[in-house]
Scaffold this motif. Structure first.
Motif, PDB file in Angstrom:
ATOM      1  N   VAL A 185       0.837  -1.196   0.000  1.00  0.00           N
ATOM      2  CA  VAL A 185       0.000   0.000   0.000  1.00  0.00           C
ATOM      3  C   VAL A 185       0.876   1.251   0.000  1.00  0.00           C
ATOM      4  O   VAL A 185       1.822   1.360   0.785  1.00  0.00           O
ATOM      5  CB  VAL A 185      -0.918   0.032   1.244  1.00  0.00           C
ATOM      6  CG1 VAL A 185      -1.799   1.276   1.236  1.00  0.00           C
ATOM      7  CG2 VAL A 185      -1.763  -1.239   1.319  1.00  0.00           C
ATOM      8  N   VAL A 186       0.545   2.189  -0.881  1.00  0.00           N
ATOM      9  CA  VAL A 186       1.203   3.498  -0.909  1.00  0.00           C
ATOM     10  C   VAL A 186       0.153   4.567  -0.609  1.00  0.00           C
ATOM     11  O   VAL A 186      -0.926   4.568  -1.216  1.00  0.00           O
ATOM     12  CB  VAL A 186       1.860   3.778  -2.280  1.00  0.00           C
ATOM     13  CG1 VAL A 186       2.372   5.209  -2.351  1.00  0.00           C
ATOM     14  CG2 VAL A 186       2.999   2.797  -2.532  1.00  0.00           C
ATOM     15  N   ILE A 187       0.449   5.446   0.340  1.00  0.00           N
ATOM     16  CA  ILE A 187      -0.445   6.556   0.679  1.00  0.00           C
ATOM     17  C   ILE A 187       0.162   7.843   0.142  1.00  0.00           C
ATOM     18  O   ILE A 187       1.305   8.186   0.474  1.00  0.00           O
ATOM     19  CB  ILE A 187      -0.642   6.681   2.204  1.00  0.00           C
ATOM     20  CG1 ILE A 187      -1.117   5.346   2.803  1.00  0.00           C
ATOM     21  CG2 ILE A 187      -1.633   7.797   2.523  1.00  0.00           C
ATOM     22  CD1 ILE A 187      -1.116   5.332   4.319  1.00  0.00           C
ATOM     23  N   ILE A 188      -0.587   8.545  -0.680  1.00  0.00           N
ATOM     24  CA  ILE A 188      -0.136   9.810  -1.255  1.00  0.00           C
ATOM     25  C   ILE A 188      -0.887  10.937  -0.564  1.00  0.00           C
ATOM     26  O   ILE A 188      -2.104  11.062  -0.692  1.00  0.00           O
ATOM     27  CB  ILE A 188      -0.393   9.859  -2.776  1.00  0.00           C
ATOM     28  CG1 ILE A 188       0.259   8.653  -3.463  1.00  0.00           C
ATOM     29  CG2 ILE A 188       0.122  11.164  -3.378  1.00  0.00           C
ATOM     30  CD1 ILE A 188      -0.223   8.435  -4.894  1.00  0.00           C
ATOM     31  N   GLU A 189      -0.172  11.738   0.203  1.00  0.00           N
ATOM     32  CA  GLU A 189      -0.793  12.799   1.006  1.00  0.00           C
ATOM     33  C   GLU A 189      -0.066  14.119   0.759  1.00  0.00           C
ATOM     34  O   GLU A 189       1.164  14.173   0.815  1.00  0.00           O
ATOM     35  CB  GLU A 189      -0.748  12.426   2.488  1.00  0.00           C
ATOM     36  CG  GLU A 189      -1.103  13.526   3.460  1.00  0.00           C
ATOM     37  CD  GLU A 189      -2.447  14.183   3.184  1.00  0.00           C
ATOM     38  OE1 GLU A 189      -2.524  15.427   3.241  1.00  0.00           O
ATOM     39  OE2 GLU A 189      -3.424  13.448   2.920  1.00  0.00           O
ATOM     40  N   LEU A 217       0.479   3.115  11.718  1.00  0.00           N
ATOM     41  CA  LEU A 217       1.023   2.755  10.402  1.00  0.00           C
ATOM     42  C   LEU A 217       2.536   2.933  10.320  1.00  0.00           C
ATOM     43  O   LEU A 217       3.169   2.394   9.398  1.00  0.00           O
ATOM     44  CB  LEU A 217       0.354   3.605   9.314  1.00  0.00           C
ATOM     45  CG  LEU A 217      -1.128   3.335   9.078  1.00  0.00           C
ATOM     46  CD1 LEU A 217      -1.726   4.394   8.168  1.00  0.00           C
ATOM     47  CD2 LEU A 217      -1.340   1.946   8.488  1.00  0.00           C
ATOM     48  N   ALA A 218       3.113   3.678  11.250  1.00  0.00           N
ATOM     49  CA  ALA A 218       4.551   3.939  11.206  1.00  0.00           C
ATOM     50  C   ALA A 218       5.335   2.627  11.303  1.00  0.00           C
ATOM     51  O   ALA A 218       5.109   1.815  12.192  1.00  0.00           O
ATOM     52  CB  ALA A 218       4.949   4.875  12.342  1.00  0.00           C
ATOM     53  N   GLY A 219       6.233   2.424  10.383  1.00  0.00           N
ATOM     54  CA  GLY A 219       7.072   1.226  10.395  1.00  0.00           C
ATOM     55  C   GLY A 219       6.432  -0.019   9.837  1.00  0.00           C
ATOM     56  O   GLY A 219       7.076  -1.084   9.812  1.00  0.00           O
ATOM     57  N   ALA A 220       5.171   0.064   9.387  1.00  0.00           N
ATOM     58  CA  ALA A 220       4.521  -1.115   8.794  1.00  0.00           C
ATOM     59  C   ALA A 220       5.239  -1.501   7.510  1.00  0.00           C
ATOM     60  O   ALA A 220       5.472  -0.659   6.635  1.00  0.00           O
ATOM     61  CB  ALA A 220       3.055  -0.819   8.513  1.00  0.00           C
ATOM     62  N   GLU A 221       5.581  -2.768   7.383  1.00  0.00           N
ATOM     63  CA  GLU A 221       6.392  -3.214   6.248  1.00  0.00           C
ATOM     64  C   GLU A 221       5.688  -3.060   4.913  1.00  0.00           C
ATOM     65  O   GLU A 221       6.331  -2.855   3.883  1.00  0.00           O
ATOM     66  CB  GLU A 221       6.809  -4.682   6.453  1.00  0.00           C
ATOM     67  CG  GLU A 221       7.775  -4.883   7.619  1.00  0.00           C
ATOM     68  CD  GLU A 221       8.216  -6.326   7.734  1.00  0.00           C
ATOM     69  OE1 GLU A 221       7.742  -7.170   6.922  1.00  0.00           O
ATOM     70  OE2 GLU A 221       9.025  -6.626   8.631  1.00  0.00           O
ATOM     71  N   ASN A 222       4.367  -3.168   4.896  1.00  0.00           N
ATOM     72  CA  ASN A 222       3.657  -3.128   3.619  1.00  0.00           C
ATOM     73  C   ASN A 222       3.035  -1.765   3.325  1.00  0.00           C
ATOM     74  O   ASN A 222       2.283  -1.625   2.370  1.00  0.00           O
ATOM     75  CB  ASN A 222       2.565  -4.204   3.575  1.00  0.00           C
ATOM     76  CG  ASN A 222       1.424  -3.936   4.544  1.00  0.00           C
ATOM     77  OD1 ASN A 222       1.662  -3.538   5.685  1.00  0.00           O
ATOM     78  ND2 ASN A 222       0.195  -4.134   4.099  1.00  0.00           N
ATOM     79  N   ILE A 223       3.343  -0.749   4.151  1.00  0.00           N
ATOM     80  CA  ILE A 223       2.767   0.588   3.968  1.00  0.00           C
ATOM     81  C   ILE A 223       3.887   1.590   3.689  1.00  0.00           C
ATOM     82  O   ILE A 223       4.862   1.656   4.436  1.00  0.00           O
ATOM     83  CB  ILE A 223       1.982   1.063   5.208  1.00  0.00           C
ATOM     84  CG1 ILE A 223       1.006  -0.009   5.705  1.00  0.00           C
ATOM     85  CG2 ILE A 223       1.294   2.387   4.926  1.00  0.00           C
ATOM     86  CD1 ILE A 223      -0.173  -0.249   4.811  1.00  0.00           C
ATOM     87  N   GLU A 224       3.721   2.391   2.639  1.00  0.00           N
ATOM     88  CA  GLU A 224       4.684   3.454   2.333  1.00  0.00           C
ATOM     89  C   GLU A 224       3.937   4.784   2.217  1.00  0.00           C
ATOM     90  O   GLU A 224       2.905   4.870   1.565  1.00  0.00           O
ATOM     91  CB  GLU A 224       5.421   3.168   1.021  1.00  0.00           C
ATOM     92  CG  GLU A 224       6.428   4.246   0.654  1.00  0.00           C
ATOM     93  CD  GLU A 224       7.105   4.019  -0.694  1.00  0.00           C
ATOM     94  OE1 GLU A 224       7.989   4.816  -1.051  1.00  0.00           O
ATOM     95  OE2 GLU A 224       6.727   3.043  -1.387  1.00  0.00           O
ATOM     96  N   TRP A 225       4.470   5.814   2.865  1.00  0.00           N
ATOM     97  CA  TRP A 225       3.902   7.163   2.777  1.00  0.00           C
ATOM     98  C   TRP A 225       4.688   7.974   1.750  1.00  0.00           C
ATOM     99  O   TRP A 225       5.921   7.985   1.782  1.00  0.00           O
ATOM    100  CB  TRP A 225       3.991   7.879   4.121  1.00  0.00           C
ATOM    101  CG  TRP A 225       3.012   7.415   5.154  1.00  0.00           C
ATOM    102  CD1 TRP A 225       3.153   6.364   6.009  1.00  0.00           C
ATOM    103  CD2 TRP A 225       1.740   8.016   5.454  1.00  0.00           C
ATOM    104  NE1 TRP A 225       2.050   6.257   6.821  1.00  0.00           N
ATOM    105  CE2 TRP A 225       1.169   7.259   6.516  1.00  0.00           C
ATOM    106  CE3 TRP A 225       1.034   9.101   4.947  1.00  0.00           C
ATOM    107  CZ2 TRP A 225      -0.075   7.563   7.061  1.00  0.00           C
ATOM    108  CZ3 TRP A 225      -0.205   9.414   5.492  1.00  0.00           C
ATOM    109  CH2 TRP A 225      -0.751   8.651   6.539  1.00  0.00           C
TER     110      TRP A 225
END
Length: 409
Positions: free
Chosen positions: A38-42, A125-133
């Motif tokens: 998952v990529v979050i674009i903010e 969500l910080a440090g979650a392996e499958n999440i990128e901000w």
């Protein structure tokens, strides 16, 4: 080569979420550890994104969703709970009181400040392996190529290319993604605006949420920690603007008059904000490789505090659909998969949009035939238990299909 191995090679992410507010972050949190990338674009930095001065009603179902995600334990000590809802109509003496015993729950809802709710989701969500901000990041180009989406994200002066199987729009009521996709909407702007503000009072009990209807619009009052309350005062545009511009002494005098002095001595905490209200529903929530959630898909009148809760349910429902599709080896961006989300949420959202619109129109007029009908309705609500229970379940999110995240309770 398995479908997953193919996707891992062909795509940089399984889904990209445009918008890292509460709804977008809830979707990402519900997919933490799912195996989906998952990529979050903010557009804003995390500290800036959570700095908004606003508080929200959180329904019983929203609390259960956050609990099953795993963030509720950290969030709950920093938010308020209300154990009673008081519903009244102007000078009519009959008042409807809702109690937790009627639902067999410890509370009827919660109130969380924006900084607390989003801050806890960001921390989770910080440090979650499958999440990128990607923040601050701006989605500047979108191209659908059948199998996925080609995205260009501006990160300052840098441009990053990204290929994803699914793009989710959680970018608010003025959604750029909705416009890009050419998805039309239905609805209308109301004749009203809302003045939102926070008060501090000296009453010892601060566990009641109030819905106080008047002849020009409703007023919602939600308890906050520290003997504070978040107030949403709805009135016709001109009246609302005048209320915002009053000096604080006159404004508080008007507030005390409207609330019959039940809060004792009150003081304003912070500024007063003004925003117009609208009802909006998208013609569709999805198309190939794209899904809309939260205010990007629908908006409702703030009466009853339903807006954010609908978005949280959207996020949980979409997460359930995507997790199941991933487990079954399906293409998560396909219409066949996304249709399950749309059929689930669009129908249920229509019910709440209609419910809030009905309440606002019925309780925002002094025309005596409508006043007579609505006061008969209050009497029925007070004395007919099944009707009262139905209304309470609707307000708390317990009417309708619950996501798998919470069905185990």
């Amino acid at each position: 080569m398995t479908f997953k191995e193919f996707c891992d090679k062909q795509f940089d992410a399984d889904l990209a979420i445009a918008g890292g507010g509460i709804v977008g972050a809830t979707l990402a949190a519900a997919l933490k550890g799912s195996g989906l990338r998952v990529v979050i674009i903010e557009a804003q930095r995390p500290a800036q994104a959570k700095a908004r001065q606003r508080a929200y009603a959180l329904s019983v179902l929203s609390g259960r969703i956050f609990e099953q995600i795993g963030v509720w334990g950290q969030m709950l000590p920093q938010i308020a709970k209300f154990r009673r809802i008081s519903l009244s109509d102007a000078d009519y003496p009959q008042i409807v009181h809702f109690q937790p015993e009627e639902l067999a729950t410890e509370a009827l809802g919660y109130v969380g400040e924006h900084s607390v709710v989003l801050g806890q989701l960001q921390g989770f969500l910080a440090g979650a392996e499958n999440i990128e901000w990607l923040c601050p990041g701006q989605l500047v180009e979108v191209e659908e190529n059948g199998w996925g989406m080609n995205l260009t994200v501006a990160l300052g002066e840098e441009r990053r290319k990204l290929r994803t199987r699914l793009l989710v729009g959680a970018d608010g009521a003025r959604s750029h993604l909705r416009s890009w996709a050419g998805i039309k909407t239905k609805g209308w702007k109301y004749w009203q605006s809302c003045v939102t503000f926070t008060i501090r009072h000296d009453q010892p009990n601060n566990e009641t949420a109030y819905e106080r209807f008047g002849y020009s619009g409703p007023m919602g009052i939600l308890p906050l920690p520290g003997n504070r309350c978040q107030v949403v005062w709805t009135a016709p545009h001109g009246e609302a603007k005048a209320l915002q511009e009053l000096d604080s002494g006159e404004f508080l005098a008007r507030f005390k008059e409207r609330t019959a002095g039940v809060f004792g001595n009150v003081e304003l905490v912070g500024d007063r904000f003004l925003f117009p209200v609208q009802l909006m529903q998208c013609d569709r929530y999805i198309q190939n490789r794209l899904a809309l959630i939260g205010d990007a898909a629908h908006c409702c009148h703030p009466v009853g505090g339903q807006g954010l809760n609908l978005g949280i349910r959207d996020a949980a429902a979409l997460a359930e659909v995507l997790r199941q599709a991933q487990t079954q080896g399906e293409d998560i961006g396909s219409i066949a998969v996304l249709k399950r989300y749309e059929q689930w949420r669009r129908r249920e959202n229509w019910v709440i949009l209609g419910f809030t619109d009905f309440l606002d129109r019925m309780f925002s007029t002094a025309w005596w035939p409508v006043v007579t009908v609505r006061r008969w309705g209050i009497l029925m609500l007070k004395h007919i238990r099944p009707l009262k229970l139905f209304a309470l379940q609707l307000m708390t999110g317990l009417k309708g299909r619950a996501p798998q995240l919470v069905q185990s309770r």
